[in-house]
Write an enzyme that holds these catalytic residues in place. Structure first.
Site, PDB file in Angstrom:
ATOM      1  N   LYS A 277     130.169  -7.732  68.160  1.00  0.00           N
ATOM      2  CA  LYS A 277     129.870  -7.911  66.739  1.00  0.00           C
ATOM      3  C   LYS A 277     131.060  -8.574  66.046  1.00  0.00           C
ATOM      4  CE  LYS A 277     128.186  -5.021  62.884  1.00  0.00           C
ATOM      5  NZ  LYS A 277     127.902  -3.619  62.461  1.00  0.00           N
TER       6      LYS A 277
ATOM      7  N   ILE B 203     127.713   2.839  60.869  1.00  0.00           N
ATOM      8  CA  ILE B 203     128.160   3.780  59.846  1.00  0.00           C
ATOM      9  C   ILE B 203     126.958   4.395  59.130  1.00  0.00           C
ATOM     10  CG2 ILE B 203     128.384   2.111  57.946  1.00  0.00           C
ATOM     11  CD1 ILE B 203     130.893   3.567  57.041  1.00  0.00           C
ATOM     12  N   GLY B 204     125.781   3.769  59.337  1.00  0.00           N
ATOM     13  CA  GLY B 204     124.587   4.310  58.687  1.00  0.00           C
ATOM     14  C   GLY B 204     123.344   4.016  59.511  1.00  0.00           C
ATOM     15  N   GLY B 205     123.569   3.530  60.737  1.00  0.00           N
ATOM     16  CA  GLY B 205     122.444   3.185  61.602  1.00  0.00           C
ATOM     17  C   GLY B 205     122.580   1.796  62.199  1.00  0.00           C
ATOM     18  N   SER B 206     123.716   1.170  62.018  1.00  0.00           N
ATOM     19  CA  SER B 206     123.868  -0.254  62.319  1.00  0.00           C
ATOM     20  C   SER B 206     123.848  -0.629  63.792  1.00  0.00           C
ATOM     21  CB  SER B 206     125.153  -0.789  61.677  1.00  0.00           C
ATOM     22  OG  SER B 206     124.989  -0.888  60.286  1.00  0.00           O
TER      23      SER B 206
ATOM     24  N   SER C 152     123.442  -3.349  60.642  1.00  0.00           N
ATOM     25  CA  SER C 152     124.226  -4.547  60.483  1.00  0.00           C
ATOM     26  C   SER C 152     124.577  -5.235  61.799  1.00  0.00           C
ATOM     27  CB  SER C 152     125.514  -4.207  59.733  1.00  0.00           C
ATOM     28  OG  SER C 152     126.317  -3.326  60.479  1.00  0.00           O
TER      29      SER C 152
ATOM     30  N   LEU D  60     128.437  -5.459  55.522  1.00  0.00           N
ATOM     31  CA  LEU D  60     127.986  -4.622  56.660  1.00  0.00           C
ATOM     32  C   LEU D  60     127.039  -3.488  56.243  1.00  0.00           C
ATOM     33  CD1 LEU D  60     131.300  -4.020  58.718  1.00  0.00           C
ATOM     34  CD2 LEU D  60     129.727  -5.951  58.879  1.00  0.00           C
TER      35      LEU D  60
END
Lengths: 566, 566
Positions: free
Chosen positions: B132, B228-231, B207, B181
C-alpha cells in the site's frame, strides 16, 4: 455528598482507620526524634520468635515452600505479617485499609484447602500480599488519597485481586499514596504522610511509598505498587527493595483506579516490590500464568517465556555486556549513588561480564515530551477530583513544620514544559508523535551499541540510578527523570538494592558545572552525615515486554554484588 | 513548494506515472462499459502460458516452494506478476509507484544467491509483494493520496520493507489509497480512482483498495494493506480475498507514513491480503520471525506461537463453538451477505462444530466512542495536509459523473458524533476512558458465553459481515461499523471469501423496521441484478493478539466451506 468540610471528613476517616488497629497490637511508640525505627519490630515484644523468623524470611520462594508444605500455616504467616504491618503503621503511617478478620478468614480457608486436598490453591498459596491503595477489594473503600473518594466502596475486586485470590494469595492490607499519585513522595489529606523506616526524617519515596515503608520494615513479604514515572522503583530504592516496572499491559490493571484515566500514551503499570528478587519473579509469573488477557482487554496475550528467562537472547547469560548510565545529563547523582554504580561495575566484571559506558540519547527531548503529555490537560483531572470535596490540590510535599531547607522554587520537570496550558487533541497527538519518534530513535541508538559490546549483540541491559540521591528529606524529592525515562520508552526495568550511603566513603564532591537550577539544588542538598546509612538502589533497564529477561539479568547482577560483598 | 497549482502538480505526477508503464506491456483497453475485466489478463495476449500458470497459482506456499527449489526463478515470477500488475493498472488504476527495473534487479540477486549458495534468502524467497502507498522504499516518493506530498522521496526503507527484503521478498509495486485514508473507497487527486475488477462500476473498497483490485486480478500474489477502521478487510471482502487485521503492534508499522499520526488510541495496523490463506499465514509468520521489536518500539515482543496456531486454547481445533453476528443492529446486511452467513453456519455444522447466535453488546456506544476519537481534532490533521498544496478535502467518494444514486446526505457515522468540535486533552481522555470501559465490558460479555457454548470454553470466534453489502457503486460505501468494531476492541480479525452474490438466490427482502436513516438508505440500495456476481466475504473475529489462532480458525472455516461446495 456530605455537608461536612473536607477537613472534617478526612479527620473522621483517619479516626476510623485508627479504630481498626487491633488494640492488642498497639506498641509503645518511640519518640518522634527516633529516626531509624527498623529495630523496633524485633524489640517491641509484640512478635514471637517464630513470628520474627517468619517475617524475616525475605526469600519468597522459601516462604511459599514452607506454606505449601504446611510447615507454616497461612493463618500464622498472615498473623505474623499483619502484626508487623500494624507495627509499621504505628511507626511510618504506611497503611490505608486494614481488614484483619477478613484476611485471616481467607488464610483459614486456604489452610483448610491444603489440609483437605493435600494440594496448594495455587503458586502463591497462603502468602500475604499488600496492595497499593489503587486496587479495589469488594466491600472496602478505595480512597487513593482523595478526600472526595471517602466512602467509595467497591462492589467487586479488581482483576489483579481476583487473580491473587485464585492463585492462593492473601491480600491483607492496602497502602498509602500521595494525592494525585504524581509525586515521588507519599502524603495526602486523608491518611497523612508516610515516613521512611530507615530514617523517618526522610520520605520513603512514592507514589507507592506505603508499600516501600511497609516492606522495608518487613511488614509484608510482597507488595504491589504502580509506576507511571518511577512510583514502584523510587520507593524500592529509597527503602532498600527490589521492584519491577513491567511494560505496558504485561500485568492486569483492569478495574484498578488511577489518576488521569484515559491518558493512555504513557501508561501506568503495576509491579511487585519485595525484599528479595524471588518475590518479583514469583509474583510476575503467577499473575501471567493466570492468563490476565482473558479478564483485562489491555493485558498482553503472552505467556511466561522460560526461554527469555533463560536469557536465550542474551547469550544464555554467559558473558553479557552491561552499560552504565553514570549521569543522565539533567541531575548529577550524589556520591553514594555513584559509588553504587562503581560497585556494580566491579561486581559484574568480577563475574566475567563486560561493562561499558552508556551514551545518553536525546534525554532532554524525552523529558520535555514526557512532561508535556503529563501536563496536557493543565491539571484538569486533578482539579476535578479535588473539587469533589473542596480539598486543595497539594502543591508541595514539604511538611508545614520542620521542613528541610531545599532551595528549589520549581522543579526542572515543570520548568521544561514552559507555558502551561490545556492542549487540544491535535496538539496532544503531535506530542504522541514526537514521543514515538523519540522511542524509535532511542531503540535504534540501543541497537547500534552492537559495535561497542564485543558480544555480537547490542548492550544486554543498561544500569542506571533510580534517582540522583538516596531517600531524601520530605519535600525534597523533586526529580524523577531517571525513572520517567523508561516509562516513556516503555523499557522493562527492575530496581535493586546495592549498598548503603556511608559518610566516610561518600564525601561531598566539589561543585561541577550545573546542568540547570535543579541540578544545583540537588548538589547542595548533599550532606554525607544527613544521608549516612540509607539504602542505595539502582535499576536495570531491559527492552519493552522483556520481563522474564530483565528479572533474570537482575538476578545476575544481584548474585554478582553478593559475591563481591562476601 | 512549487508555484504550480495543485491541479497541475497532480496532472504532472499522474503523467509521470503513465510514463513509467513499460510500453511493451500496454494492452488494448476494453471499452469503459465493460464492467467485469477479470478475464482480460488471460485474453489480452500479453502473458505467456507459463506466466498465466505462475500468476494463477494462488497458493503462496506453492509459489514459495517452486521459487526455493528453482522450478521458477524469481525473475520470471516477478516479471509475470509485474506484467499482470501493469494490466491491472490499465484496467482498474490500482497502482501508485511502479519500479520494474529495481524489482527485477533484486529478483536477479535473489536468484543468484540461491544458485550460488543452494539456499533461499529467507522464508519469502523470491516472492513479489505489493505494498500500500504508506510503506516508504528508499529513493521512491511516498504520496499517500496527498497532492502536497508529491516529491517526498524516502531516504530509507520502512521497517516492514527492510524485513521483507531480508526475508527474501521482492517489493514490486505500491498501490492506491483514498485521500486521508479514512474512507472505505479509493480515490485521491493525484492518482485518481481505483475500480473493482469484478465490476468497474463498483468500488474495490478501501482504504487498501489498490491492493484489493490488484490482488483480485491476481496482479500480486500477496499484498500489504493497513486497517484502522476496516481498510484491509473491506477491500478483501469486496475483491474476494483473504485479509488479516492483526492486533495493535503485532506487525511493525515503524517508519511507515500514516494519517492522524499521534492518534494512538485506536491504532492503524498493517496486514496481509491474498487470494489464499497460506499467504496470510506465511507473511505473518515471516515478519514475526524477523523479531520486529528490535526495530520498532511499538512492535509487541512475542514470537510466533505454534501452540496457539495448533489451537491449544480452542480444544485443539476439535469441536469448536462459533457465534454468528447476523446483524449489528445498525445496518442490516443485504441478502447475499445473509446467505454467506447461512452457508458458513451450515459448513461449520457439517464439519462437526457448534454455531450459535452472537448477542450484540453495546454497539452504539462503541461506535459513538470510536467516531468521537477519530473526529477529536475536528479534521485538523487532514486539513493541515491538504493545506500543503491547497487541494480541497474530499467530501464524498461519489464520482462527479455517472454516480449511482444513493440517498444518504450524511452517514450515520457522522450523525452519531453530534456536534463536531475540537476536543481538548481532558475531553479526549474521557473518550479513551470510555473506550477502555467498553472494551472491558465487551470482553466480560464474551467470556460469559461459556454458559452457552457446550464446549466448556467461551465462544471460540465470532463470524460477522465485513460490510452490510458486497462491493457497491462508487460513492455508496458509507458504513464501516462491522469492521471498526474490532479496531476499537483490538480483536484480531480475518476476512475470508464465501460465495458470490446471485440474483436468483438473493432476492430483495421486504422492508424491516429501519434502525436509522443509513440503514434505510442501505436497504434501498439493494438490487439483485446490480450486485449479481460480486464476491461475498465475511470476517472471523478472535481475541486481542491472537493472530496465530485466528489464522488457524479461519483455515478451519475455509476448509469447511470448501468441503460443502464440493
Amino acid at each position: 455528598m456530605s455537608s461536612q468540610s473536607w477537613q472534617d471528613r478526612c479527620k473522621a476517616r483517619k479516626r476510623a482507620q485508627v479504630d481498626t488497629l487491633p488494640k492488642h497490637w498497639l506498641i509503645d511508640l518511640p519518640s518522634d526524634d527516633q529516626r531509624d525505627v527498623r529495630d523496633i519490630p524485633r524489640t517491641c515484644g509484640l512478635l514471637t520468635l517464630r513470628e520474627l523468623e517468619i517475617t524475616e524470611t525475605t526469600d519468597v520462594d522459601c516462604l511459599l515452600l514452607n506454606l505449601r508444605t504446611a510447615i507454616w500455616s497461612s493463618v500464622e504467616v498472615t498473623t505474623a505479617f499483619y502484626k508487623r504491618a500494624i507495627i509499621a503503621q504505628q511507626l511510618t503511617n504506611c497503611l490505608t485499609e486494614i481488614f484483619v478478620d477478613r484476611a485471616l478468614a481467607r488464610a483459614k480457608e486456604v489452610d483448610v484447602f491444603l489440609k483437605t486436598t493435600g494440594k496448594p490453591i495455587g503458586p502463591l498459596h497462603g502468602l500475604p500480599i499488600s496492595l497499593k491503595d489503587q486496587f479495589p477489594l469488594k466491600g472496602l473503600e478505595t480512597i487513593m488519597g482523595y478526600a472526595g473518594w471517602i466512602g467509595r466502596y467497591a462492589d467487586s475486586d479488581c482483576v489483579l485481586a481476583e487473580i491473587l485470590y485464585e492463585q492462593g494469595a492473601i491480600p491483607f492490607v492496602r497502602t498509602n499514596v500521595p494525592q494525585t499519585l504524581m509525586w515521588g513522595e507519599t502524603y495526602n489529606h486523608v491518611f497523612g504522610r508516610t515516613t521512611n523506616p530507615f530514617d523517618r526524617y526522610m520520605t520513603p519515596g512514592g507514589s507507592s511509598g506505603g508499600e516501600g515503608a511497609l516492606i522495608g520494615l518487613r511488614g509484608s513479604p510482597l507488595g504491589v505498587g504502580t509506576d507511571i514515572g518511577g512510583s514502584v522503583r523510587i520507593p524500592s530504592a529509597f527503602c532498600g527493595l527490589y521492584g519491577l516496572r513491567p511494560s505496558y499491559g504485561r500485568l492486569p490493571y483492569a478495574k484498578a483506579v488511577n489518576v488521569a484515566e484515559g491518558q493512555e500514551s504513557i501508561s501506568s503499570v503495576l509491579g511487585p516490590m519485595a525484599n528479595n528478587l524471588s518475590g518479583v519473579r514469583v509474583f510476575t509469573k503467577a499473575v501471567i500464568d493466570a492468563k490476565p488477557w482473558r479478564r483485562d482487554p489491555l493485558a498482553v496475550r503472552k505467556d511466561w517465556q522460560w526461554d527469555e528467562y533463560a536469557l536465550a537472547e542474551h547469550g544464555g547469560g554467559g558473558r553479557m555486556c552491561f552499560a552504565i548510565m553514570w549521569d543522565n545529563g539533567v541531575v548529577k547523582p550524589h556520591p553514594p549513588v555513584r559509588r553504587a554504580m562503581e560497585l556494580t561495575k566491579k561486581a559484574l566484571e568480577a563475574a566475567g561480564h563486560t561493562v561499558i559506558d552508556w551514551e545518553n540519547h536525546r534525554h532532554l527531548e524525552l523529558y520535555e515530551c514526557t512532561e508535556r503529555i503529563f501536563a496536557a490537560d493543565d491539571a484538569q483531572d486533578y482539579l476535578t477530583e479535588c473539587a469533589l470535596s473542596g480539598e486543595p490540590l497539594i502543591q508541595t510535599m514539604s511538611p508545614d513544620t520542620d521542613a528541610h531547607e531545599y532551595a528549589l522554587d520549581e522543579p526542572f520537570a515543570r520548568a521544561i514544559v514552559g507555558e502551561r496550558r490545556h492542549l487540544n487533541a491535535y496538539e496532544l497527538w503531535q506530542q504522541h508523535k514526537q514521543k514515538r519518534d523519540l522511542r524509535q530513535s532511542h531503540l535504534d541508538h540501543w541497537e547500534a551499541t552492537v559495535a561497542r559490546t564485543g558480544t555480537g549483540r547490542p548492550v544486554d541491559a543498561i544500569i542506571s540510578p533510580v534517582a540522583p540521591y538516596t531517600a531524601c528529606p520530605h519535600g525534597c524529592n523533586s526529580d524523577a527523570f531517571y525513572t520517567t525515562l523508561t516509562n516513556t520508552l516503555d523499557y522493562t526495568t527492575c530496581a535493586f538494592p546495592v549498598t548503603y550511603a556511608d559518610a566516610e566513603l561518600d564525601k561531598a564532591e566539589p561543585p561541577h558545572r550545573f546542568y540547570n537550577h535543579e541540578d544545583e539544588a540537588v548538589y547542595k542538598l548533599y550532606d554525607p552525615q544527613l544521608f549516612h546509612g540509607l539504602p542505595v538502589g539502582l535499576q536495570l533497564i531491559g527492552r519493552t515486554l522483556e520481563e522474564e529477561g530483565v528479572i533474570a539479568m537482575t538476578e545476575v547482577v544481584d548474585k554478582a554484588l553478593k559475591a563481591i560483598k562476601q
